[in-house]
Design an enzyme around this catalytic site. Sequence first.
Site: not given
Length: 286
Positions: A44, A117, A154
């Site tokens: 990431e 995200k 993540c």
Amino acid sequence: MQQPLIAAAIQMACGPDRRDNIATAERLVRQAAAQGARLILLPELFETPYFCKDMAPAHLGLATKAADSPAISHFRAIAKELSVMLPISFFEQAGQVRFNSLALLDTDGSLLTIYRKAHIPDGPGYCEKYYFSPGDTGFQAVRSAVGTIGAAICWDQWFPEAARVMALEGAELLCYPTAIGSEPHDPELDSSGHWQRVMQGHAAANIMPLIAANRFGEEVGETATVTFYGSSFIADQTGAIIARAERSGEAVLLAEFDLGAIAAQRREWGVFRDRRPDLYGRLTQL
């Protein structure tokens, strides 16, 4: 007949120079491709140090439009040259807002889609809500030359709902680029084992392989220091870890999967046949 897929996870440290980080990422991608990998996952936000350690207005300027992203433009050419699929993490500027995003590049260098995200953490050393708006793309399963890939980022990896949605959309393999390490407010807390096990559960529950690529090394910010704990890994469709990196040091992890045979196993096991969506309404309530 679908050919077996060699997938790779890249573990690297991220320094202060964007060009150096891109060069390091390219070197490791080339190393993976030379060993036969056709899907290669980088960590990431690998272009820069993890700037979310602090709430600093200057770091907002690191965001770029997808069309102007140095990492995307650089790795589009690499993907085409090496005939590899590359999910590329970047800090996206979109109008007046910013996202923690992932550009999925196919083996011909084309941009298949951008995922933003969905789950944004906020805590000491991980001040992501200061920088990123919650993603608006939803969870996707993206058809590519190497298979149908589900990819999230993540903190998304802690939510089984996200993995299940990608599986229901047709994903054959799950990818999670990551930046995670120590907790500045509690130096005794080590989440690395928990981090791995929650994703092993996603692989096992959905009967599909999973790749997690993390950075490593100590990064010192203005208000917090985080030591990223590496431990990148690849799990098979039963959740077993079949390749794992150390807590520190570069790594190129590889694993080969027969996605066709795994799809047959997924059909035969019956976990999707026996789902009861009529009983899951509580999941749609906060």
